[in-house]
Design an enzyme around this catalytic site. Structure first.
Site, PDB file in Angstrom:
ATOM      1  N   ARG A 116       0.817  -1.241   0.000  1.00 31.45           N
ATOM      2  CA  ARG A 116       0.000   0.000   0.000  1.00 31.45           C
ATOM      3  C   ARG A 116       0.844   1.283   0.000  1.00 31.45           C
ATOM      4  NH1 ARG A 116      -3.080  -2.895   3.891  1.00 31.45           N
ATOM      5  NH2 ARG A 116      -4.799  -3.948   2.860  1.00 31.45           N
ATOM      6  N   LYS A 136       3.861  11.568 -10.769  1.00 35.05           N
ATOM      7  CA  LYS A 136       3.029  10.725 -11.628  1.00 35.05           C
ATOM      8  C   LYS A 136       3.785   9.431 -11.882  1.00 35.05           C
ATOM      9  CE  LYS A 136      -0.027  13.678 -14.337  1.00 35.05           C
ATOM     10  NZ  LYS A 136      -0.334  14.180 -15.695  1.00 35.05           N
ATOM     11  N   GLU A 180      10.390  18.300 -24.232  1.00 33.18           N
ATOM     12  CA  GLU A 180       9.673  18.696 -23.001  1.00 33.18           C
ATOM     13  C   GLU A 180      10.129  20.088 -22.553  1.00 33.18           C
ATOM     14  OE1 GLU A 180       7.144  16.984 -22.007  1.00 33.18           O
ATOM     15  OE2 GLU A 180       7.492  14.829 -22.243  1.00 33.18           O
ATOM     16  N   LYS A 183       7.914  23.077 -13.483  1.00 30.12           N
ATOM     17  CA  LYS A 183       7.033  21.917 -13.241  1.00 30.12           C
ATOM     18  C   LYS A 183       6.524  21.929 -11.806  1.00 30.12           C
ATOM     19  CE  LYS A 183       5.883  17.223 -13.867  1.00 30.12           C
ATOM     20  NZ  LYS A 183       6.091  15.963 -14.513  1.00 30.12           N
ATOM     21  N   GLU A 216      -4.005  16.735 -10.634  1.00 31.78           N
ATOM     22  CA  GLU A 216      -4.620  17.120 -11.915  1.00 31.78           C
ATOM     23  C   GLU A 216      -6.145  17.177 -11.791  1.00 31.78           C
ATOM     24  OE1 GLU A 216      -2.281  15.666 -15.268  1.00 31.78           O
ATOM     25  OE2 GLU A 216      -4.131  15.538 -16.400  1.00 31.78           O
ATOM     26  N   ARG A 229      -2.499  21.530 -13.784  1.00 30.91           N
ATOM     27  CA  ARG A 229      -1.476  20.533 -14.104  1.00 30.91           C
ATOM     28  C   ARG A 229      -1.712  19.923 -15.481  1.00 30.91           C
ATOM     29  NH1 ARG A 229       1.553  15.952 -10.438  1.00 30.91           N
ATOM     30  NH2 ARG A 229       2.816  15.202 -12.176  1.00 30.91           N
ATOM     31  N   ASN A 245       0.347  18.722 -20.193  1.00 31.26           N
ATOM     32  CA  ASN A 245       0.141  17.730 -21.245  1.00 31.26           C
ATOM     33  C   ASN A 245       0.059  18.351 -22.629  1.00 31.26           C
ATOM     34  OD1 ASN A 245       0.027  15.298 -19.704  1.00 31.26           O
ATOM     35  ND2 ASN A 245      -1.885  16.064 -18.850  1.00 31.26           N
ATOM     36  N   HIS A 283       0.561  16.240 -25.687  1.00 31.44           N
ATOM     37  CA  HIS A 283       0.639  14.836 -25.293  1.00 31.44           C
ATOM     38  C   HIS A 283      -0.551  13.993 -25.745  1.00 31.44           C
ATOM     39  CE1 HIS A 283       4.074  16.208 -23.090  1.00 31.44           C
ATOM     40  NE2 HIS A 283       4.298  15.019 -22.568  1.00 31.44           N
ATOM     41  N   HIS A 340       0.710  10.610 -27.240  1.00 32.09           N
ATOM     42  CA  HIS A 340       0.419   9.291 -26.676  1.00 32.09           C
ATOM     43  C   HIS A 340      -0.254   8.387 -27.711  1.00 32.09           C
ATOM     44  CE1 HIS A 340       0.590  10.890 -22.255  1.00 32.09           C
ATOM     45  NE2 HIS A 340       1.773  10.732 -22.801  1.00 32.09           N
ATOM     46  N   HIS A 374       9.734   8.839 -26.728  1.00 32.42           N
ATOM     47  CA  HIS A 374       8.602   9.609 -26.195  1.00 32.42           C
ATOM     48  C   HIS A 374       8.727  11.091 -26.573  1.00 32.42           C
ATOM     49  CE1 HIS A 374       5.459  11.040 -23.561  1.00 32.42           C
ATOM     50  NE2 HIS A 374       6.328  11.794 -22.902  1.00 32.42           N
TER      51      HIS A 374
HETATM   52  P1  NAD Z   1      13.812   5.974 -21.274  1.00 33.35           P
HETATM   53  O1  NAD Z   1      13.584   5.815 -19.852  1.00 33.35           O
HETATM   54  O2  NAD Z   1      13.374   4.862 -22.171  1.00 33.35           O
HETATM   55  O3  NAD Z   1      15.349   6.269 -21.520  1.00 33.35           O
HETATM   56  C1  NAD Z   1      15.789   6.495 -22.827  1.00 33.35           C
HETATM   57  C2  NAD Z   1      16.949   5.559 -23.227  1.00 33.35           C
HETATM   58  O4  NAD Z   1      18.158   6.093 -22.705  1.00 33.35           O
HETATM   59  C3  NAD Z   1      16.853   4.151 -22.722  1.00 33.35           C
HETATM   60  O5  NAD Z   1      17.382   3.282 -23.698  1.00 33.35           O
HETATM   61  C4  NAD Z   1      17.753   4.168 -21.495  1.00 33.35           C
HETATM   62  O6  NAD Z   1      18.260   2.905 -21.179  1.00 33.35           O
HETATM   63  C5  NAD Z   1      18.842   5.091 -21.958  1.00 33.35           C
HETATM   64  N1  NAD Z   1      19.551   5.799 -20.908  1.00 33.35           N
HETATM   65  C6  NAD Z   1      19.005   6.394 -19.840  1.00 33.35           C
HETATM   66  N2  NAD Z   1      19.923   7.096 -19.196  1.00 33.35           N
HETATM   67  C7  NAD Z   1      21.092   6.942 -19.848  1.00 33.35           C
HETATM   68  C8  NAD Z   1      22.392   7.444 -19.675  1.00 33.35           C
HETATM   69  N3  NAD Z   1      22.674   8.312 -18.710  1.00 33.35           N
HETATM   70  N4  NAD Z   1      23.349   7.056 -20.520  1.00 33.35           N
HETATM   71  C9  NAD Z   1      23.056   6.206 -21.558  1.00 33.35           C
HETATM   72  N5  NAD Z   1      21.829   5.723 -21.792  1.00 33.35           N
HETATM   73  C10 NAD Z   1      20.850   6.091 -20.951  1.00 33.35           C
HETATM   74  O7  NAD Z   1      13.089   7.288 -21.834  1.00 33.35           O
HETATM   75  P2  NAD Z   1      12.895   8.762 -21.249  1.00 33.35           P
HETATM   76  O8  NAD Z   1      12.849   9.625 -22.429  1.00 33.35           O
HETATM   77  O9  NAD Z   1      13.844   9.055 -20.157  1.00 33.35           O
HETATM   78  O10 NAD Z   1      11.454   8.708 -20.574  1.00 33.35           O
HETATM   79  C11 NAD Z   1      10.299   8.464 -21.328  1.00 33.35           C
HETATM   80  C12 NAD Z   1       9.249   7.908 -20.394  1.00 33.35           C
HETATM   81  O11 NAD Z   1       8.963   8.876 -19.383  1.00 33.35           O
HETATM   82  C13 NAD Z   1       7.946   7.605 -21.083  1.00 33.35           C
HETATM   83  O12 NAD Z   1       7.476   6.372 -20.651  1.00 33.35           O
HETATM   84  C14 NAD Z   1       7.026   8.708 -20.616  1.00 33.35           C
HETATM   85  O13 NAD Z   1       5.688   8.321 -20.586  1.00 33.35           O
HETATM   86  C15 NAD Z   1       7.557   8.976 -19.242  1.00 33.35           C
HETATM   87  N6  NAD Z   1       7.250  10.323 -18.737  1.00 33.35           N
HETATM   88  C16 NAD Z   1       6.697  10.417 -17.520  1.00 33.35           C
HETATM   89  C17 NAD Z   1       6.394  11.660 -16.982  1.00 33.35           C
HETATM   90  C18 NAD Z   1       5.829  11.770 -15.603  1.00 33.35           C
HETATM   91  O14 NAD Z   1       5.438  12.865 -15.199  1.00 33.35           O
HETATM   92  N7  NAD Z   1       5.805  10.696 -14.832  1.00 33.35           N
HETATM   93  C19 NAD Z   1       6.675  12.818 -17.723  1.00 33.35           C
HETATM   94  C20 NAD Z   1       7.267  12.682 -18.983  1.00 33.35           C
HETATM   95  C21 NAD Z   1       7.549  11.429 -19.477  1.00 33.35           C
HETATM   96  N1  GLY Z   2       4.137  15.135 -17.496  1.00 32.99           N
HETATM   97  C1  GLY Z   2       2.881  15.686 -17.108  1.00 32.99           C
HETATM   98  C2  GLY Z   2       2.696  15.770 -15.651  1.00 32.99           C
HETATM   99  O1  GLY Z   2       3.560  15.415 -14.887  1.00 32.99           O
HETATM  100  O2  GLY Z   2       1.657  16.197 -15.201  1.00 32.99           O
END
Ligand code: NAD
Ligand code: GLY
Length: 372
Positions: A124, A146, A188, A230, A240, A245, A249, A252, A256, A269
């Protein structure tokens, strides 16, 4: 070994909790800082097979005196799924992790989102720390609580809000990030610039014109400013609920759906977000909210970051439009789009008709009119 140094701190003040974001160099070697946010005597570090050889040993050293387990997941958005989540739960159960354990997300947004969701749900809810290693995760995914996994029909549609204990942004990790990933993260940052406009937009414009790379002197400052922007959105609308908030998006809803229709494999992404930002600007333009010059500004920011803008011709637009109806911003069965009136003035619009949406998707396709 190089000395860790904290360059800036940004505090996120949510209703129930407050936590720091540290931005600096060699923070993954700062054992005292890492230990400060672990209350119990157990940690599970979750990472992936690309990041583990680069940074896992470093982080593990900080927890040599307590039970420290690690889990190395496969790499990729396609693994932000139920199966990886089950693997995290299995590891926690098999190593007898209790409610006072701390999960540590070492990686990009994929690792951060899935580890955060595991932390939100295991027993939990347990503590977790974000160690983001991509620029996208540093400016966005690691901040604001998130957490989620994907469903084959929709991105991030199984998730929860769960704030971390702390976010440690080690700028050094960006030196190993592939250029394509670095550029994807810029999408972003461009999103924030469109949301807040003003000095931040001017600074980003200048930096992009000079060629924004990991060596850009303003890198740390820009990342800190993004975290602050942010944090401001999250603080006023953590879950949200009131609409502020949801503005984060911007682009997005398109992004998505583009990711889902290509099984999360064609674009990073941030690249899908870049096309989504262009589509959101085009929709704003077609609705008469912005001048052509603003559409051109969005196009030129994305172009300077070497990001895609247009929807490729082979994408099935009807299928894309159908997937957009899995969006989490839907209210009373109406899609709500974040639209632009001007840089620094975006708003949520629930009145976009399906015909209008179809028209904008068609004109965003490569080679169609409205080309900038
Ligand atoms: P990712 O986590 O897939 O990382 C991108 C690539 O880079 C991967 O292959 C990873 O292994 C590699 N990598 C990471 N750090 C590295 C480093 N320092 N050196 C070498 N390689 C490295 O992608 P991302 O762009 O970081 O994140 C995208 C994800 O984040 C999506 O799933 C998206 O939905 C999510 N996201 C979430 C929020 C939120 O608020 N929670 C906001 C934006 C995006
Ligand atoms: N990436 C959108 C949010 O965190 O609300």
């Amino acid at each position: 070994m190089a000395k860790p140094n904290i360059y800036q701190q940004v505090d996120v003040q949510c209703i129930s909790e407050k936590y720091p974001i540290y931005i600096g160099n060699h923070l993954l070697s700062d054992h005292t800082l890492l230990q400060r946010y672990v209350a119990g005597s157990q940690v599970l570090i979750v990472t992936n097979k690309t990041i583990a050889p680069l940074y896992l040993d470093n982080v593990k050293q900080a927890f040599a005196g307590i039970q420290c387990n690690d889990l190395i997941l496969p790499d990729g958005e396609a693994y932000k799924n139920q199966q990886s989540l089950t693997t995290i739960y299995d590891t926690l159960v098999n190593h007898h992790h209790h409610r006072d354990t701390t999960l540590i997300a070492l990686g990009g947004g994929v690792i951060g989102d899935i580890t955060g969701f595991a932390a939100a749900t295991y027993q939990r809810g347990v503590a977790f720390i974000q160690l983001p290693t991509t620029i996208l995760a540093q400016v966005d995914a690691s901040v604001g609580g998130k957490t989620a996994i994907n469903h084959p029909q929709g991105k991030n549609i199984i998730g929860s809000f769960h704030q971390p204990q702390a976010v440690l942004i080690d700028l050094q990790t960006l030196t190993t990030l592939p250029t394509r990933e670095f550029r994807a993260g810029l999408a972003e940052i461009i999103k924030y610039a469109l949301l807040v406009g003003g000095d931040f937009l001017n600074l980003l414009n200048t930096v992009l014109a000079d060629g924004f790379t990991v060596k850009t002197p303003q890198l740390g400052d820009l990342i800190a400013q993004c975290c602050r922007i942010k944090a401001n959105f999250v603080q006023v609308d953590e879950r949200e609920e009131t609409g502020e908030r949801a503005l984060l998006n911007l682009g997005h809803t398109f992004a998505h759906a583009l990711e889902a229709i290509t099984n999360y494999k064609r674009w990073l992404h941030g690249e899908a977000v870049a096309i989504g930002l262009y589509c959101a600007a085009l929709l704003s333009y077609q609705l008469g909210h912005i001048q052509k010059s603003t559409l051109e500004l969005v196009n030129s920011l994305l172009s300077a970051a070497k990001l895609p803008r247009r929807i490729p011709k082979d994408i099935d637009l009807s299928g894309l439009q159908a997937l957009m109806f899995n969006d989490k911003k839907i209210k009373n069965k109406m899609l709500r789009f974040v639209l632009i009136k001007a840089p620094g003035n975006c708003y949520l619009d629930a009145s976009v008709t399906t015909d209008c949406l179809h028209h904008v998707l068609k004109s965003a396709v490569e080679g169609e009119t409205n080309e900038c």
